[in-house]
Motif scaffolding. Structure first.
Motif, PDB file in Angstrom:
ATOM      1  N   ASP A  20      -1.781  -3.018  -6.660  1.00 12.81           N
ATOM      2  CA  ASP A  20      -2.206  -3.349  -5.268  1.00 12.81           C
ATOM      3  C   ASP A  20      -3.875  -3.282  -5.093  1.00 12.81           C
ATOM      4  N   ASN A  55      -5.870   3.414  -2.040  1.00 13.17           N
ATOM      5  CA  ASN A  55      -4.552   3.864  -2.560  1.00 13.17           C
ATOM      6  C   ASN A  55      -4.175   5.497  -1.691  1.00 13.17           C
ATOM      7  N   PRO A  74       0.196   6.687  -3.856  1.00  9.97           N
ATOM      8  CA  PRO A  74       0.281   6.157  -5.297  1.00  9.97           C
ATOM      9  C   PRO A  74       1.753   6.458  -5.589  1.00  9.97           C
ATOM     10  N   ASN A 112       0.480   3.628 -11.573  1.00  8.40           N
ATOM     11  CA  ASN A 112      -0.316   2.925 -10.502  1.00  8.40           C
ATOM     12  C   ASN A 112      -1.451   2.181 -10.797  1.00  8.40           C
ATOM     13  N   LYS A 160       3.251   0.180  -9.554  1.00 12.33           N
ATOM     14  CA  LYS A 160       2.432  -0.067  -8.337  1.00 12.33           C
ATOM     15  C   LYS A 160       1.318  -1.071  -8.726  1.00 12.33           C
ATOM     16  N   CYS A 217      -4.374  -9.236  -4.099  1.00 15.00           N
ATOM     17  CA  CYS A 217      -3.541  -8.883  -5.195  1.00 15.00           C
ATOM     18  C   CYS A 217      -3.454 -10.127  -6.221  1.00 15.00           C
ATOM     19  N   VAL A 228      -4.052   0.266  -9.031  1.00 17.30           N
ATOM     20  CA  VAL A 228      -5.004   0.339  -7.782  1.00 17.30           C
ATOM     21  C   VAL A 228      -6.440  -0.227  -7.868  1.00 17.30           C
ATOM     22  N   ASP A 229      -6.856  -1.234  -7.228  1.00 16.67           N
ATOM     23  CA  ASP A 229      -8.285  -1.338  -7.274  1.00 16.67           C
ATOM     24  C   ASP A 229      -8.686  -2.383  -6.074  1.00 16.67           C
ATOM     25  N   ASP A 230      -9.237  -1.363  -4.922  1.00 12.18           N
ATOM     26  CA  ASP A 230      -9.537  -2.244  -3.766  1.00 12.18           C
ATOM     27  C   ASP A 230     -10.783  -2.989  -3.832  1.00 12.18           C
ATOM     28  N   ALA A 282       0.912  -1.144   0.039  1.00 13.10           N
ATOM     29  CA  ALA A 282       0.112   0.142   0.109  1.00 13.10           C
ATOM     30  C   ALA A 282       0.779   1.223   0.025  1.00 13.10           C
ATOM     31  N   ASN A 283       2.008   1.286   0.699  1.00  9.54           N
ATOM     32  CA  ASN A 283       2.760   2.622   0.798  1.00  9.54           C
ATOM     33  C   ASN A 283       4.214   2.051   0.845  1.00  9.54           C
TER      34      ASN A 283
END
Length: 315
Positions: free
Chosen positions: A103, A107, A110, A115, A101, A124, A117-119, A82-83
């Protein structure tokens, strides 16, 4: 986004895939799974996975040792991280020409030049599977499928948590269709060493549960040392408390180094990642973590979590 990532990979001869510190099955599965996929698509490229080796998860995939100079002008891909401060690397990755990235956490950082990123994904590893479906004429091997399946059932706790979706189950079915031994993988993730079994007994004997349904335990260094745990084994015991019907949220606090406390926060329904962020950590709504530097702050977190439970659950 996936096509953009593939185009970026095409531009580099060296690709290094990293993941977060204190890796779990999803971190190792998505890291080594992505590496295996890229090896299939780009056999001529140098593709590495690196980080601190965790023997307890070697059955999913093993790390490689590479000199820091390898990062210079390379493409770095981070997964399940995440970071930036959680990247399992000594900082050599900063020499890379570009960072991608990938993840599934919120986010908040970033840090990548690109990036993805898709929560909404459970893990993952589930994202990495969707990556394979965008590659023309790609044939998913059992070896790759086993890594990704291990990551999915690791982060969903074998489909128990709230992030499990229809897409998660469809993805898992497609992975199972390759012929992987899903029972063997589940048993591998479920089994524990004798020392972990003894730790779980200790947790149940010493667990505190408040009237709000908040469960917690603090394991100090002298106690933790008595169990002779291998790296990563403590994580196996964290879900245990959630099996108790009265518990709604819970934390496991472990002092591996003197006055450095690792806190695993978990919840069955209400979002607790905001609490982790308050103390400098983060993660998923129902599974987060943070490091705390004093027992006084640990005690304050315990009080905050109990009050949070009372407010959110209206106890």
């Amino acid at each position: 986004m996936i096509n953009d990532i593939l185009k970026k990979v095409e531009q580099y001869s060296t690709i290094i895939i990293l993941r977060h510190r204190n890796p779990d099955p999803d971190a190792i599965g998505s890291q080594t799974g992505l590496a295996a996929i890229l090896h299939e698509v780009f056999p001529q490229k140098n593709i590495y996975v690196t980080g601190i080796d965790l023997p307890v998860l070697n059955w999913i995939g093993q790390m490689q040792n590479i000199p820091d100079s390898t990062f210079k002008d390379a493409l770095v891909i981070t997964v399940d991280t995440a970071n930036a401060r959680r990247i399992d690397n000594n900082g050599a990755y900063k020499q890379a020409a570009e960072i991608i990235k990938i993840d599934h956490h919120p986010n908040v950082d970033p840090f990548g030049d690109m990036n993805w990123v898709d929560d909404t994904f459970s893990s993952c590893a589930e994202m990495i599977f969707s990556f394979t479906e965008k590659i023309s004429n790609f044939e998913l091997t059992k070896k790759i499928a086993a890594k990704l399946y291990s990551g999915i059932i690791g982060d969903t706790v074998r489909f128990l948590n709230g992030e499990t979706s229809y897409r998660t189950l469809i993805t898992s079915a497609k992975l199972a269709k390759t012929g992987i031994n899903i029972s063997k993988i589940s048993l591998q993730e479920d089994q524990m060493s004798l020392q972990v079994a003894r730790l779980e007994a200790y947790i149940l004997d010493n667990l505190q549960i408040t009237d709000s349904g908040f469960g917690y335990i603090v394991i100090r260094k002298d106690t933790l040392d008595q169990f002779h745990l291998d790296d990563g084994e403590l994580d196996h015991a964290v879900p245990l408390i959630g099996r108790i019907d009265k518990v709604k949220t819970w934390i496991v606090v472990s002092e591996k180094d003197l006055n450095r406390f690792r806190v695993n926060l978990r919840s069955k329904s209400i979002s607790i990642n905001g609490m982790a962020e308050k103390y400098g950590g983060g993660g998923h709504p129902l599974a987060s973590g943070v490091y705390i530097g004093s027992i006084e702050k640990v005690n304050q977190l315990i009080t905050d979590m109990d009050n949070f439970n009372k407010k959110e659950l209206k106890v």
